[in-house]
Design an enzyme around this catalytic site. Structure first.
Site, PDB file in Angstrom:
ATOM      1  N   LEU A 206       0.866  -1.008   0.025  1.00 52.76           N
ATOM      2  CA  LEU A 206      -0.020  -0.062  -0.072  1.00 52.76           C
ATOM      3  C   LEU A 206       0.895   1.340   0.070  1.00 52.76           C
ATOM      4  O   LEU A 206       1.698   1.210   0.692  1.00 52.76           O
ATOM      5  CB  LEU A 206      -0.966  -0.039   1.136  1.00 52.76           C
ATOM      6  CG  LEU A 206      -1.940  -0.804   1.308  1.00 52.76           C
ATOM      7  CD1 LEU A 206      -2.786  -0.898   2.592  1.00 52.76           C
ATOM      8  CD2 LEU A 206      -2.853  -0.887   0.266  1.00 52.76           C
ATOM      9  N   HIS A 207       0.824   2.054  -0.966  1.00 50.51           N
ATOM     10  CA  HIS A 207       1.432   3.453  -0.916  1.00 50.51           C
ATOM     11  C   HIS A 207       0.873   4.434  -1.494  1.00 50.51           C
ATOM     12  O   HIS A 207       1.162   5.797  -1.112  1.00 50.51           O
ATOM     13  CB  HIS A 207       2.684   3.146  -1.552  1.00 50.51           C
ATOM     14  CG  HIS A 207       2.382   3.200  -3.110  1.00 50.51           C
ATOM     15  ND1 HIS A 207       2.285   2.011  -3.865  1.00 50.51           N
ATOM     16  CD2 HIS A 207       2.679   4.135  -3.875  1.00 50.51           C
ATOM     17  CE1 HIS A 207       2.163   2.234  -4.962  1.00 50.51           C
ATOM     18  NE2 HIS A 207       2.517   3.749  -5.406  1.00 50.51           N
ATOM     19  N   ARG A 208      -0.404   4.453  -2.092  1.00 52.77           N
ATOM     20  CA  ARG A 208      -1.197   5.474  -2.718  1.00 52.77           C
ATOM     21  C   ARG A 208      -1.702   6.468  -1.759  1.00 52.77           C
ATOM     22  O   ARG A 208      -2.414   5.989  -0.761  1.00 52.77           O
ATOM     23  CB  ARG A 208      -2.114   5.132  -3.859  1.00 52.77           C
ATOM     24  CG  ARG A 208      -1.604   4.268  -5.003  1.00 52.77           C
ATOM     25  CD  ARG A 208      -2.442   4.025  -5.963  1.00 52.77           C
ATOM     26  NE  ARG A 208      -1.801   3.323  -7.296  1.00 52.77           N
ATOM     27  CZ  ARG A 208      -1.430   3.903  -8.358  1.00 52.77           C
ATOM     28  NH1 ARG A 208      -1.238   5.296  -8.228  1.00 52.77           N
ATOM     29  NH2 ARG A 208      -0.657   3.406  -9.111  1.00 52.77           N
TER      30      ARG A 208
END
Length: 367
Positions: A206-208
């Site tokens: 997860l990074h957005r």
């Protein structure tokens, strides 16, 4: 001899540029590599030069992090200075992907009258709230040579009025890199170092900003992942952006159900994903890699710019509703290994085709 200058800035860029640089090198082309420093953590970028056989950058702009405007502006200022001082000036600037470095370098080169080639052109999510979508659209319309990975990308460009004479479908260069390094990655058996059985765990990334910047939204995603963790271990290599959010005490309980690890180098991460039972991600590149690996993938977004991974691969776009994520994860686990097929031109030869297209463009431009 024509000079090709490649600009990289973030983790996925390295896997896309490496096969093209290698293919151009075999043809005797003159090349330079600029690293903008958009990803400046050694685990996020520096390790890639050694693992992927890339030369060390001829120039590191060192722009670091910041808001989209700050980061894009710093790349433009530093890259413009570099081009103005370059001797000789490059005949072509190659920009991969859709990060801030991509659009910044393309805009600077175009304004200086230097042709631009966009590697991985034509992808569209049709969601203008995504910064990457804006970067993709602007870069494509600035570019003189558009190197596409799939038929839908060609169709998107045609619909936007970009002439077919500027477009070359070459395939997916990230898959070249994956195929070249998969034996070494598998030999690492990264899952053993985590005490996990091969094929008996899930991997999540997860990074957005839309998923990690809002504590409530991130908490809901972590709760869904904790539900998945009741069925099998969930390994979570934590992006630096996400690590800062997990310091919130309100998220600690759900995060405790997951196996949090530091960001992994390319080979370690490929080793881990290649033996995973399930991938859950908001990363575009991982949608492609899981398709090539035949591993079921759940995309934790409302859309994808890589629809071919859904139509032909192992990817399912499930959104961010916790109940749906948990239900789709159970369905994927019950269904068994992925049954998708590898799309056309994802054959490990995309770098060769891209090199041919680049050299043909340069020959025409210099004729």
């Amino acid at each position: 001899m024509a000079l090709v200058l490649h600009v990289v800035g973030a983790r996925p860029n390295f896997m896309k540029v490496a096969p093209l640089m290698a293919a151009l090198s075999r043809r005797g082309a003159a090349q330079r590599l600029v690293h903008t420093g958009q990803h400046f953590d050694e685990r996020m970028s520096g390790v890639f030069f050694a693992e992927l056989g890339l030369p060390r950058p001829d120039l590191d702009l060192g722009v670091g992090s910041g808001t989209h405007g700050e980061q894009t502006g710093r790349v433009m200022i530093a890259f413009e200075r570099a081009l103005l001082e370059a001797a000789p000036r490059p005949d072509l600037v190659v920009v991969p992907g859709d990060v801030n470095s991509t659009v910044a370098a393309a805009l600077v080169a175009a304004k200086l009258g230097i042709p631009v080639a966009h590697l991985e052109a034509g992808l569209r999510s049709f969601d203008r709230t995504m910064p990457e979508e804006l970067n993709r659209v602007v870069t494509d319309h600035l570019s003189d040579l558009l190197l596409t990975p799939s038929p839908d990308a060609d169709e998107n460009l045609a619909r936007e009025g970009i002439p077919a004479t500027r477009v070359a479908r070459v395939g997916n260069l990230m898959i070249d890199t994956l195929r070249a390094h998969l034996p070494r990655a598998r030999a690492l058996a990264a899952w053993r170092g985590l005490g996990l059985p091969e094929g008996g765990y899930a991997v999540v990334t997860l990074h957005r900003p839309s998923n990690v910047d809002d504590p409530a939204g991130l908490g809901r995603l972590l709760g869904a992942l904790a539900e998945v963790a009741r069925a099998l271990p969930v390994v979570f290599p934590v992006h630096p952006r996400t690590r800062a959010r997990l310091a919130d005490p309100a998220l600690a309980g759900a995060a405790a159900a997951l196996r949090l690890v530091e960001p992994l180098g390319y080979l370690e991460f490929l080793s881990l994903t290649s033996a995973a039972r399930l991938v859950l991600t908001d990363s575009g590149g991982l949608q492609e890699e899981s398709t090539a690996l035949g591993v079921p993938c759940l995309t934790l977004r409302e859309n994808t710019e890589r629809p071919i991974t859904v139509a032909e691969g192992t990817n399912h776009v499930v959104g961010t509703d916790p109940a749906r994520i948990a239900a789709e994860a159970r369905r994927a686990l019950d269904a068994g290994p992925g049954r998708g097929r590898t799309p056309a031109l994802w054959d490990g030869q995309a770098g060769e085709r891209a090199a041919d297209a680049v050299l043909a463009f340069l020959a025409g431009a210099r004729a």
